[in-house]
Design an enzyme around this catalytic site. Structure first.
Site, PDB file in Angstrom:
ATOM      1  N   THR A 184      41.656   9.109   7.587  1.00  0.00           N
ATOM      2  CA  THR A 184      42.630   9.660   8.518  1.00  0.00           C
ATOM      3  C   THR A 184      42.668   8.825   9.798  1.00  0.00           C
ATOM      4  OG1 THR A 184      40.957  11.188   9.389  1.00  0.00           O
ATOM      5  CG2 THR A 184      42.418  12.028   7.668  1.00  0.00           C
ATOM      6  N   GLU A 220      52.674   1.581   6.474  1.00  0.00           N
ATOM      7  CA  GLU A 220      53.489   2.789   6.449  1.00  0.00           C
ATOM      8  C   GLU A 220      54.767   2.625   7.297  1.00  0.00           C
ATOM      9  OE1 GLU A 220      51.648   5.886   9.574  1.00  0.00           O
ATOM     10  OE2 GLU A 220      50.205   5.371   8.016  1.00  0.00           O
ATOM     11  N   GLY A 265      47.909  14.004  10.274  1.00  0.00           N
ATOM     12  CA  GLY A 265      46.668  14.340  10.975  1.00  0.00           C
ATOM     13  C   GLY A 265      46.824  15.285  12.152  1.00  0.00           C
ATOM     14  N   GLY A 310      33.297   9.346  17.087  1.00  0.00           N
ATOM     15  CA  GLY A 310      33.917   9.802  18.326  1.00  0.00           C
ATOM     16  C   GLY A 310      34.298  11.263  18.221  1.00  0.00           C
ATOM     17  N   ARG A 311      35.329  11.655  18.966  1.00  0.00           N
ATOM     18  CA  ARG A 311      35.706  13.072  19.021  1.00  0.00           C
ATOM     19  C   ARG A 311      36.083  13.612  17.643  1.00  0.00           C
ATOM     20  NH1 ARG A 311      38.043  10.341  23.283  1.00  0.00           N
ATOM     21  NH2 ARG A 311      37.543  11.056  25.399  1.00  0.00           N
ATOM     22  N   ILE A 312      36.913  12.860  16.903  1.00  0.00           N
ATOM     23  CA  ILE A 312      37.378  13.353  15.614  1.00  0.00           C
ATOM     24  C   ILE A 312      36.246  13.338  14.595  1.00  0.00           C
ATOM     25  CG2 ILE A 312      39.049  13.018  13.754  1.00  0.00           C
ATOM     26  CD1 ILE A 312      40.905  11.686  15.830  1.00  0.00           C
ATOM     27  N   ARG A 351      29.632   2.242  16.324  1.00  0.00           N
ATOM     28  CA  ARG A 351      29.408   0.924  16.935  1.00  0.00           C
ATOM     29  C   ARG A 351      28.410   0.962  18.087  1.00  0.00           C
ATOM     30  NH1 ARG A 351      35.522   0.061  19.371  1.00  0.00           N
ATOM     31  NH2 ARG A 351      35.644   1.984  20.583  1.00  0.00           N
ATOM     32  N   ARG A 390      43.214   4.704  10.520  1.00  0.00           N
ATOM     33  CA  ARG A 390      44.362   3.791  10.507  1.00  0.00           C
ATOM     34  C   ARG A 390      44.403   3.115   9.144  1.00  0.00           C
ATOM     35  NH1 ARG A 390      46.328   6.204  13.904  1.00  0.00           N
ATOM     36  NH2 ARG A 390      46.985   5.582  16.007  1.00  0.00           N
ATOM     37  N   HIS A 407      50.807  10.958   6.856  1.00  0.00           N
ATOM     38  CA  HIS A 407      50.338  10.853   8.247  1.00  0.00           C
ATOM     39  C   HIS A 407      50.506  12.179   8.997  1.00  0.00           C
ATOM     40  CE1 HIS A 407      49.563   7.617  11.540  1.00  0.00           C
ATOM     41  NE2 HIS A 407      48.978   8.752  11.840  1.00  0.00           N
TER      42      HIS A 407
END
Length: 323
Positions: free
Chosen positions: A240, A271, A291, A157-159, A180, A242, A289
């Site tokens: 980065t 976490e 990111g 995706g975007r990241i 996917r 989940r 966390h």
């Protein structure tokens, strides 16, 4: 006209909080502590909108609210696996997220982690701070070259695409992709990337594997002991996405027995609690966390929430509706 009532579950950047206070009857969580299910249930009975973050577990228990007042959960963040989708739908709630605005900064952290674990930067800093460094020598903390290696990206995706740009155009890395759905040839061509059919096909071909897929039940322990066993013995795993995407116990075993070269994590399964066994792994880099933790990204995320609230309360379809 009476302004809608809004609860912000954590502290946000000051500029965003100021705008929320101007536009809405806003209540802030001054204590900046995660809310309990009981507190969330009370909030859902008291406010027109609740603005949660990833630290708020809006489970079926938390969303078991008769006579709910909240009409929209305007989430601060891209992922929304912490929100029970069936319960939100049953309550007739609109749920939005904040895509786009944090992609670059999250990819920056993923690349930071990749470089740190490859070049053993965490080990080096710990040695230096502890006063144990004895000076330069040819065999000291020898790491792995990054430039020209093969990077596998799970979730394009975007990241994931931003990560590919940094890796390919910045370090000349070859990029393999598992997603996917089919990725457009034009999008793949931007980084000369090649899509493979399955994760099992991707893992044995990569020197580095970076996770950018959604969390949630469908992807829980997507990277398990069997798949860690498919990785090259010198390969590195970066997460980065989940925390639940990785079986942490399986990862601990892989790290302790040198089944893979190392790993780098910005997210954890439980976490802010981190397994003590992870802390014992020298070939592991960990960040808390971070990111999207830049001023620019965190403010943009908040203003994206404001856009979604404005759309919703003015009768328009929110631009980032996910439920």
């Amino acid at each position: 006209m009476v302004k809608p009532s809004v609860l912000v579950t954590r502290r946000w950047p000051a500029a965003v909080e100021a705008q929320l206070a101007e536009n809405y009857n806003t209540v802030l969580n001054i204590g900046d502590k995660p809310m309990s299910p009981a507190e969330i249930r009370q909030a859902l009975k008291s406010y027109d909108a609740v603005l949660p973050t990833v630290t708020d577990t809006l489970s079926a228990e938390a969303l078991d609210v008769p006579g709910v007042q909240t009409k929209i959960l305007a989430n601060y963040g891209v992922g929304y696996s912490h929100i029970c989708e069936p319960s939100a739908r049953e309550l007739g709630m609109t749920v939005t997220n904040t895509p786009d605005v944090l992609s670059e900064c999250t990819a920056d952290i993923a690349m930071t982690l990749l470089l740190m674990v490859a070049r053993r930067a965490g080990e080096g800093e710990r040695e230096l701070r502890s006063g144990k460094w004895t000076g330069w020598r040819p065999t000291h903390l020898v790491g792995t070259k990054v430039s020209g290696k093969t990077l596998g990206i799970i979730g394009y995706g975007r990241i994931g695409q931003e990560m590919a740009r940094r890796a390919h155009h910045g370090f000349g890395m070859d990029v393999l992709v598992c997603n996917r759905s089919a990725v457009s040839p034009d999008v793949l061509a931007e980084c000369n990337a090649r899509q493979v059919d399955t994760i099992d096909d991707l893992l044995p071909q990569c020197d580095f594997v970076s996770l950018h897929c959604p969390g949630g039940a469908a992807n829980r322990h997507l990277i398990n002991s069997r798949r860690l066993g498919l990785m090259r013995p010198h390969a590195f795993l970066i997460n980065t996405a989940r925390g639940e995407v990785i079986d942490e116990w399986a990862l601990i075993q892989a790290l302790m027995f040198d089944m893979i070269g190392g790993a780098a994590l910005d997210v954890f399964d439980d976490e802010p609690r981190v397994s003590p066994d992870l802390l014992q792994c020298d070939n592991l880099v960990m960040l808390p966390h971070l990111g999207s933790a830049t001023r620019e990204a965190r403010e943009a995320m908040g203003f994206r929430v404001l856009d979604n609230l404005s759309d919703f309360f003015e009768g328009r379809e929110p631009r980032d509706r996910v439920i």
